[in-house]
Design a protein around this motif. Structure first.
Motif, mmCIF file in Angstrom:
data_model
loop_
_atom_site.group_PDB
_atom_site.id
_atom_site.type_symbol
_atom_site.label_atom_id
_atom_site.label_comp_id
_atom_site.label_asym_id
_atom_site.label_seq_id
_atom_site.Cartn_x
_atom_site.Cartn_y
_atom_site.Cartn_z
ATOM 1 N N ALA A 166 -18.337 19.401 11.644
ATOM 2 C CA ALA A 166 -17.842 18.035 11.871
ATOM 3 C C ALA A 166 -16.332 17.947 11.687
ATOM 4 O O ALA A 166 -15.749 18.610 10.815
ATOM 5 C CB ALA A 166 -18.537 17.069 10.923
ATOM 6 N N LEU A 167 -15.697 17.118 12.511
ATOM 7 C CA LEU A 167 -14.286 16.799 12.338
ATOM 8 C C LEU A 167 -14.155 15.635 11.359
ATOM 9 O O LEU A 167 -15.032 14.762 11.308
ATOM 10 C CB LEU A 167 -13.657 16.417 13.676
ATOM 11 C CG LEU A 167 -13.634 17.504 14.754
ATOM 12 C CD1 LEU A 167 -13.009 16.964 16.041
ATOM 13 C CD2 LEU A 167 -12.876 18.738 14.273
ATOM 14 N N LEU A 168 -13.061 15.615 10.604
ATOM 15 C CA LEU A 168 -12.840 14.578 9.605
ATOM 16 C C LEU A 168 -11.776 13.599 10.088
ATOM 17 O O LEU A 168 -10.646 13.996 10.397
ATOM 18 C CB LEU A 168 -12.409 15.202 8.274
ATOM 19 C CG LEU A 168 -11.955 14.240 7.177
ATOM 20 C CD1 LEU A 168 -13.095 13.311 6.761
ATOM 21 C CD2 LEU A 168 -11.428 15.011 5.965
ATOM 22 N N ALA A 169 -12.127 12.314 10.157
ATOM 23 C CA ALA A 169 -11.186 11.253 10.538
ATOM 24 C C ALA A 169 -11.099 10.258 9.397
ATOM 25 O O ALA A 169 -12.126 9.725 8.956
ATOM 26 C CB ALA A 169 -11.647 10.566 11.820
ATOM 27 N N VAL A 170 -9.879 9.989 8.920
ATOM 28 C CA VAL A 170 -9.717 9.119 7.759
ATOM 29 C C VAL A 170 -8.672 8.047 8.026
ATOM 30 O O VAL A 170 -7.806 8.190 8.893
ATOM 31 C CB VAL A 170 -9.327 9.905 6.487
ATOM 32 C CG1 VAL A 170 -10.283 11.061 6.237
ATOM 33 C CG2 VAL A 170 -7.893 10.406 6.574
ATOM 34 N N HIS A 171 -8.749 6.988 7.236
ATOM 35 C CA HIS A 171 -7.763 5.912 7.277
ATOM 36 C C HIS A 171 -6.629 6.250 6.318
ATOM 37 O O HIS A 171 -6.877 6.765 5.221
ATOM 38 C CB HIS A 171 -8.428 4.589 6.863
ATOM 39 C CG HIS A 171 -7.647 3.375 7.243
ATOM 40 N ND1 HIS A 171 -6.487 3.007 6.586
ATOM 41 C CD2 HIS A 171 -7.850 2.447 8.208
ATOM 42 C CE1 HIS A 171 -6.012 1.904 7.140
ATOM 43 N NE2 HIS A 171 -6.811 1.548 8.129
ATOM 44 N N PRO A 172 -5.365 5.975 6.704
ATOM 45 C CA PRO A 172 -4.239 6.313 5.818
ATOM 46 C C PRO A 172 -4.133 5.460 4.558
ATOM 47 O O PRO A 172 -3.201 5.657 3.765
ATOM 48 C CB PRO A 172 -3.012 6.129 6.721
ATOM 49 C CG PRO A 172 -3.453 5.205 7.806
ATOM 50 C CD PRO A 172 -4.905 5.506 8.022
ATOM 51 N N GLU A 173 -5.061 4.522 4.359
ATOM 52 C CA GLU A 173 -5.138 3.860 3.063
ATOM 53 C C GLU A 173 -5.730 4.788 1.998
ATOM 54 O O GLU A 173 -5.695 4.475 0.810
ATOM 55 C CB GLU A 173 -5.975 2.578 3.152
ATOM 56 C CG GLU A 173 -5.303 1.451 3.914
ATOM 57 C CD GLU A 173 -6.170 0.204 4.017
ATOM 58 O OE1 GLU A 173 -7.174 0.122 3.291
ATOM 59 O OE2 GLU A 173 -5.840 -0.679 4.830
ATOM 60 N N CYS A 174 -6.290 5.929 2.440
ATOM 61 C CA CYS A 174 -6.773 6.932 1.496
ATOM 62 C C CYS A 174 -5.582 7.612 0.818
ATOM 63 O O CYS A 174 -4.453 7.545 1.298
ATOM 64 C CB CYS A 174 -7.611 7.987 2.223
ATOM 65 S SG CYS A 174 -9.160 7.390 2.931
ATOM 66 N N LYS A 175 -5.857 8.290 -0.280
ATOM 67 C CA LYS A 175 -4.807 9.022 -0.987
ATOM 68 C C LYS A 175 -4.197 10.075 -0.060
ATOM 69 O O LYS A 175 -4.889 10.661 0.777
ATOM 70 C CB LYS A 175 -5.386 9.707 -2.225
ATOM 71 C CG LYS A 175 -5.943 8.758 -3.281
ATOM 72 C CD LYS A 175 -6.638 9.539 -4.376
ATOM 73 C CE LYS A 175 -7.308 8.631 -5.386
ATOM 74 N NZ LYS A 175 -8.082 9.368 -6.397
ATOM 75 N N PRO A 176 -2.897 10.344 -0.193
ATOM 76 C CA PRO A 176 -2.240 11.349 0.649
ATOM 77 C C PRO A 176 -2.937 12.704 0.636
ATOM 78 O O PRO A 176 -2.988 13.383 1.668
ATOM 79 C CB PRO A 176 -0.833 11.430 0.057
ATOM 80 C CG PRO A 176 -0.599 10.073 -0.528
ATOM 81 C CD PRO A 176 -1.928 9.637 -1.066
ATOM 82 N N ALA A 177 -3.465 13.112 -0.515
ATOM 83 C CA ALA A 177 -4.148 14.412 -0.590
ATOM 84 C C ALA A 177 -5.391 14.437 0.286
ATOM 85 O O ALA A 177 -5.748 15.483 0.851
ATOM 86 C CB ALA A 177 -4.509 14.715 -2.048
ATOM 87 N N VAL A 178 -6.071 13.293 0.410
ATOM 88 C CA VAL A 178 -7.248 13.191 1.275
ATOM 89 C C VAL A 178 -6.820 13.179 2.736
ATOM 90 O O VAL A 178 -7.375 13.896 3.580
ATOM 91 C CB VAL A 178 -8.063 11.917 0.947
ATOM 92 C CG1 VAL A 178 -9.161 11.685 1.979
ATOM 93 C CG2 VAL A 178 -8.658 12.020 -0.453
ATOM 94 N N ASP B 224 0.833 -1.209 0.000
ATOM 95 C CA ASP B 224 0.000 0.000 0.000
ATOM 96 C C ASP B 224 0.863 1.252 0.000
ATOM 97 O O ASP B 224 1.422 1.640 1.033
ATOM 98 C CB ASP B 224 -0.924 -0.009 1.218
ATOM 99 C CG ASP B 224 -2.004 1.061 1.146
ATOM 100 O OD1 ASP B 224 -1.771 2.089 0.479
ATOM 101 O OD2 ASP B 224 -3.080 0.872 1.744
ATOM 102 N N CYS B 225 0.950 1.922 -1.145
ATOM 103 C CA CYS B 225 1.785 3.109 -1.246
ATOM 104 C C CYS B 225 1.195 4.291 -0.485
ATOM 105 O O CYS B 225 1.933 5.182 -0.038
ATOM 106 C CB CYS B 225 2.032 3.474 -2.712
ATOM 107 S SG CYS B 225 0.553 3.798 -3.673
ATOM 108 N N ASN B 226 -0.134 4.339 -0.324
ATOM 109 C CA ASN B 226 -0.747 5.428 0.445
ATOM 110 C C ASN B 226 -0.377 5.327 1.913
ATOM 111 O O ASN B 226 0.058 6.299 2.536
ATOM 112 C CB ASN B 226 -2.262 5.401 0.280
ATOM 113 C CG ASN B 226 -2.715 5.763 -1.122
ATOM 114 O OD1 ASN B 226 -1.981 6.430 -1.867
ATOM 115 N ND2 ASN B 226 -3.896 5.337 -1.500
ATOM 116 N N LEU B 227 -0.542 4.139 2.485
ATOM 117 C CA LEU B 227 -0.140 3.922 3.868
ATOM 118 C C LEU B 227 1.363 4.133 4.018
ATOM 119 O O LEU B 227 1.828 4.732 4.998
ATOM 120 C CB LEU B 227 -0.525 2.511 4.316
ATOM 121 C CG LEU B 227 -0.081 2.107 5.724
ATOM 122 C CD1 LEU B 227 -0.764 2.968 6.780
ATOM 123 C CD2 LEU B 227 -0.364 0.623 5.977
#
Length: 306
Positions: free
Chosen positions: A194-206, A150-153
């Motif tokens: 709202a606060l935004l919480a994301v998984h690092p499998e998402c694209k770096p820009a996200v 996974d290059c995003n992670l």
């Protein structure tokens, strides 16, 4: 005909009667969560697999997770709740490809995401999960790291461990990859508080636009412990529902309606019932040489991740 509650009660009764431990990944549905002995992300499940005294373990997740249980607990009977539940990321690379990459970068230690096959793990130096990757790579006695798949992670980890030279290979989760920065903008416009919480499998820009980025467990802890009352969730949409059950005084919104893992959704409560009955699922068997070699990089993960 049984109701959901009646079916759950039967599963709980039968798992005790038959010496069964039910491990459930966080992306499973709420009705399956409620019969689990342990719910968590890949790292937590791998630890609990090694700790369980039960003679039989049912993995409500995907194949690489059940294989991990078998690698750590060869004497246990390990059942994958739905034999068709795989992981597209785990299928992106094989041991032959990684071996070829190692030949081109002989001075690099190879670190694989846990979302990989047992065979691929046999040619890697360490295994990581999203919750343990930063700590493990920081603790490794190596300056040069080849991170797969996974290059995003991998980029997320590299940004937090700048002292390491981390080489990435193109790969990743197709479900998280579909999340876009435009969706972030739309979600923030709809839910400005709202606060935004994301998984690092998402694209770096996200990931860069998030208030928090981390593993599934990390996201849930962040939302539980925050004083905020509204959250946008950038990972598998089942987490939106689970958090709403746990924190009914807060509001949770999916970042993308498309962030749904079809493999995780394959397992149903009746299938779990069939597994504890001994009539469902697939018993996981691994070649012993593969198991022993794969265990080395998982042991490294468990040791460095403590």
């Amino acid at each position: 005909m049984l109701t959901t509650r009646e079916l759950q009660d039967e599963i709980i009764r039968l798992k005790k009667e038959n010496d069964v431990c039910i491990l459930v990944h966080a992306y499973q549905s709420q009705d399956i969560w409620e019969v689990a002995d342990y719910v968590g992300d890949s790292y937590g499940l791998s630890v609990k697999a090694a700790e369980s005294d039960a003679s039989t373990v049912i993995m409500c997740g995907v194949r690489f997770m059940a294989e991990t249980v078998k690698i750590l607990s060869p004497d246990k009977k390990v059942i994958l709740s739905n034999p068709q539940a795989g992981c597209p990321m785990a299928d992106q690379m094989d041991a032959e490809l990684v071996s070829a990459l190692k030949e081109k970068a002989p001075d690099h230690k190879v670190v694989c995401y846990i979302n990989t096959s047992s065979e691929l793990k046999t040619v890697c130096d360490a295994c990581v999960t999203s919750s343990s990757a930063v700590k493990i790579i920081r603790n490794m006695d190596a300056e040069n790291i080849l991170f797969v798949p996974d290059c995003n992670l991998g980029e997320w980890v590299a940004n937090q461990v700048p002292e390491k030279n981390i080489k990435l290979v193109q790969g990743g989760c197709p479900v998280h990859f579909r999340i876009t920065t435009d969706q972030v903008k739309e979600a923030r416009a709809l839910h400005p508080d709202a606060l935004l919480a994301v998984h690092p499998e998402c694209k770096p820009a996200v990931t860069a636009m998030a208030d928090y980025a981390g593993s599934t467990t990390g996201i849930m802890d962040y939302c539980r412990n925050s004083d905020a009352k509204e959250f946008i969730i950038g990972t598998e949409n089942s987490i939106v529902q689970h958090l709403q059950f746990e924190c009914p005084d807060k509001k949770f919104y999916p970042l993308s309606k498309e962030c749904v893992c079809p493999n995780m959704r394959l397992t149903t409560l009746p299938q779990v019932y069939q597994c504890v009955m001994g009539t469902g699922g697939e018993v996981i068997e691994l070649d012993e040489d593969v198991r022993i070699k794969a265990k080395e990089c998982i042991d490294t993960m468990l040791t460095l991740g403590k």
